[in-house]
Design a protein around this motif. Structure first.
Motif, PDB file in Angstrom:
ATOM      1  N   LEU A 121       0.829  -1.202   0.000  1.00  0.00           N
ATOM      2  CA  LEU A 121       0.000   0.000   0.000  1.00  0.00           C
ATOM      3  C   LEU A 121       0.870   1.261   0.000  1.00  0.00           C
ATOM      4  N   PHE A 122       1.940   1.230   0.790  1.00  0.00           N
ATOM      5  CA  PHE A 122       2.867   2.367   0.829  1.00  0.00           C
ATOM      6  C   PHE A 122       3.500   2.575  -0.540  1.00  0.00           C
ATOM      7  N   GLU A 123       3.865   1.474  -1.189  1.00  0.00           N
ATOM      8  CA  GLU A 123       4.457   1.555  -2.528  1.00  0.00           C
ATOM      9  C   GLU A 123       3.503   2.263  -3.490  1.00  0.00           C
ATOM     10  N   LYS A 124       2.213   1.939  -3.403  1.00  0.00           N
ATOM     11  CA  LYS A 124       1.222   2.591  -4.264  1.00  0.00           C
ATOM     12  C   LYS A 124       1.080   4.069  -3.902  1.00  0.00           C
ATOM     13  N   ASP A 125       1.095   4.357  -2.615  1.00  0.00           N
ATOM     14  CA  ASP A 125       0.955   5.746  -2.171  1.00  0.00           C
ATOM     15  C   ASP A 125       2.128   6.600  -2.637  1.00  0.00           C
ATOM     16  N   ILE A 126       3.325   6.080  -2.503  1.00  0.00           N
ATOM     17  CA  ILE A 126       4.496   6.868  -2.904  1.00  0.00           C
ATOM     18  C   ILE A 126       4.555   6.996  -4.419  1.00  0.00           C
ATOM     19  N   ALA A 127       4.103   5.966  -5.137  1.00  0.00           N
ATOM     20  CA  ALA A 127       4.056   6.045  -6.603  1.00  0.00           C
ATOM     21  C   ALA A 127       3.098   7.151  -7.047  1.00  0.00           C
ATOM     22  N   LYS A 128       1.976   7.269  -6.334  1.00  0.00           N
ATOM     23  CA  LYS A 128       0.993   8.311  -6.656  1.00  0.00           C
ATOM     24  C   LYS A 128       1.607   9.699  -6.464  1.00  0.00           C
ATOM     25  N   VAL A 129       2.342   9.857  -5.362  1.00  0.00           N
ATOM     26  CA  VAL A 129       3.009  11.140  -5.105  1.00  0.00           C
ATOM     27  C   VAL A 129       3.999  11.472  -6.219  1.00  0.00           C
ATOM     28  N   LEU A 130       4.836  10.509  -6.562  1.00  0.00           N
ATOM     29  CA  LEU A 130       5.873  10.740  -7.574  1.00  0.00           C
ATOM     30  C   LEU A 130       5.270  11.075  -8.929  1.00  0.00           C
ATOM     31  N   GLN A 131       4.155  10.426  -9.256  1.00  0.00           N
ATOM     32  CA  GLN A 131       3.508  10.684 -10.550  1.00  0.00           C
ATOM     33  C   GLN A 131       2.766  12.015 -10.554  1.00  0.00           C
ATOM     34  N   GLN A 132       2.043  12.295  -9.471  1.00  0.00           N
ATOM     35  CA  GLN A 132       1.291  13.553  -9.405  1.00  0.00           C
ATOM     36  C   GLN A 132       2.212  14.764  -9.417  1.00  0.00           C
ATOM     37  N   LYS A 133       3.358  14.639  -8.767  1.00  0.00           N
ATOM     38  CA  LYS A 133       4.319  15.751  -8.701  1.00  0.00           C
ATOM     39  C   LYS A 133       5.295  15.739  -9.872  1.00  0.00           C
ATOM     40  N   GLN A 134       5.083  14.792 -10.780  1.00  0.00           N
ATOM     41  CA  GLN A 134       5.865  14.713 -12.026  1.00  0.00           C
ATOM     42  C   GLN A 134       7.371  14.604 -11.775  1.00  0.00           C
ATOM     43  N   PHE A 135       7.735  13.651 -10.925  1.00  0.00           N
ATOM     44  CA  PHE A 135       9.147  13.371 -10.700  1.00  0.00           C
ATOM     45  C   PHE A 135       9.729  12.700 -11.943  1.00  0.00           C
ATOM     46  N   PRO A 136      10.875  13.181 -12.428  1.00  0.00           N
ATOM     47  CA  PRO A 136      11.492  12.537 -13.591  1.00  0.00           C
ATOM     48  C   PRO A 136      11.956  11.116 -13.276  1.00  0.00           C
ATOM     49  N   GLN A 137      11.841  10.240 -14.249  1.00  0.00           N
ATOM     50  CA  GLN A 137      12.462   8.907 -14.241  1.00  0.00           C
ATOM     51  C   GLN A 137      11.834   7.920 -13.262  1.00  0.00           C
ATOM     52  N   VAL A 138      10.668   8.231 -12.730  1.00  0.00           N
ATOM     53  CA  VAL A 138      10.006   7.255 -11.851  1.00  0.00           C
ATOM     54  C   VAL A 138       8.519   7.169 -12.191  1.00  0.00           C
ATOM     55  N   SER A 139       8.208   7.150 -13.473  1.00  0.00           N
ATOM     56  CA  SER A 139       6.807   7.160 -13.883  1.00  0.00           C
ATOM     57  C   SER A 139       6.195   5.765 -13.925  1.00  0.00           C
ATOM     58  N   SER A 140       7.021   4.733 -14.055  1.00  0.00           N
ATOM     59  CA  SER A 140       6.500   3.371 -14.162  1.00  0.00           C
ATOM     60  C   SER A 140       6.535   2.665 -12.809  1.00  0.00           C
ATOM     61  N   PRO A 141       5.652   1.656 -12.610  1.00  0.00           N
ATOM     62  CA  PRO A 141       5.686   0.883 -11.356  1.00  0.00           C
ATOM     63  C   PRO A 141       7.042   0.219 -11.117  1.00  0.00           C
ATOM     64  N   GLU A 142       7.685  -0.220 -12.205  1.00  0.00           N
ATOM     65  CA  GLU A 142       9.000  -0.867 -12.075  1.00  0.00           C
ATOM     66  C   GLU A 142      10.040   0.122 -11.561  1.00  0.00           C
ATOM     67  N   ALA A 143       9.971   1.362 -12.047  1.00  0.00           N
ATOM     68  CA  ALA A 143      10.928   2.388 -11.607  1.00  0.00           C
ATOM     69  C   ALA A 143      10.729   2.727 -10.136  1.00  0.00           C
TER      70      ALA A 143
END
Length: 219
Positions: A121-143
């Motif tokens: 769940l934390f992994e999903k939450d942090i992925a949402k943050v990284l995508q919403q804030k448009q962090f470079p190079q971490v757009s995919s679940p694998e990244a």
């Protein structure tokens, strides 16, 4: 280690052997110290907090220099160490490295203490943050998974983030950690989570953090 006055020390600059920059060096009793952080004259409390944190908690040899117009914290270094910094991280990369180490430490604690389901769940939450804030190079679940699990030393290269990305990540990480753990005690273990950092780079990060509003969250 020491609280000194300006008349107690000699300050000079040396040319960094591998970078186009002058490095301030403080000399005291045949020892040399490198500038970590500078504080205004009304920031005595903050300066002493950083100095005590580095000396008491990390066991670092540091000088707190008191001057009429400012306070400054200096960390002990051998001048020959400057020459061994070839290939070391830039100032921004040091912030990125520290933020990734903190992120991974919180993730591992969630997995160890709360279980695999909460970690996912934390992994999903942090992925949402990284995508919403448009962090470079971490757009995919694998990244995102790699960011959480691959030691920075094993990464082909650190993400090309800016200082603003680091600030956002540390703010969001603190907020998520508080939700998952139910309190903010995890943030007070900051220095224990950064043991893998080189002393010189840790001093840079701690100096930056101490002068940032983030220090209220992570101390």
């Amino acid at each position: 280690m020491f609280i000194l006055k300006r008349q107690d020390v000699e300050i000079s600059t040396v040319q960094h052997p591998t970078r186009d920059q002058q490095v301030p060096i403080l000399h005291y009793q045949e020892q040399t110290f490198r500038l970590v952080s500078v504080f205004k004259s009304n920031q005595e409390v903050e300066a002493k907090a950083l100095w005590r944190s580095l000396t008491d908690n990390r066991g670092k040899a540091c000088v707190l220099l008191e001057e009429p117009e400012r306070f400054s914290v200096w960390g002990k270094i051998r001048l020959e160490q400057l020459g061994s910094e070839t290939g070391s991280h830039s100032s921004t990369e040091i912030l990125i490295l520290a933020s990734i180490l903190l992120l991974q430490a919180v993730y591992m604690d969630i997995e160890d203490l709360l279980g695999n389901r909460q970690a996912k769940l934390f992994e999903k939450d942090i992925a949402k943050v990284l995508q919403q804030k448009q962090f470079p190079q971490v757009s995919s679940p694998e990244a995102v998974k790699s960011l959480l699990t691959v030691e920075p030393a094993q990464m082909p290269k650190l993400p090309t983030w800016q200082e603003t990305h680091v600030i956002i990540l540390l703010e969001e990480l603190h907020g998520l950690g508080k939700i998952y753990f139910g309190d903010t005690n995890f943030a007070h273990q900051l220095e224990d989570r950064l043991l893998d950092m080189e002393d010189d780079e840790l001093l840079v990060f701690m100096g930056w953090l101490n002068q940032s509003p983030l220090s209220k969250l992570w101390y």
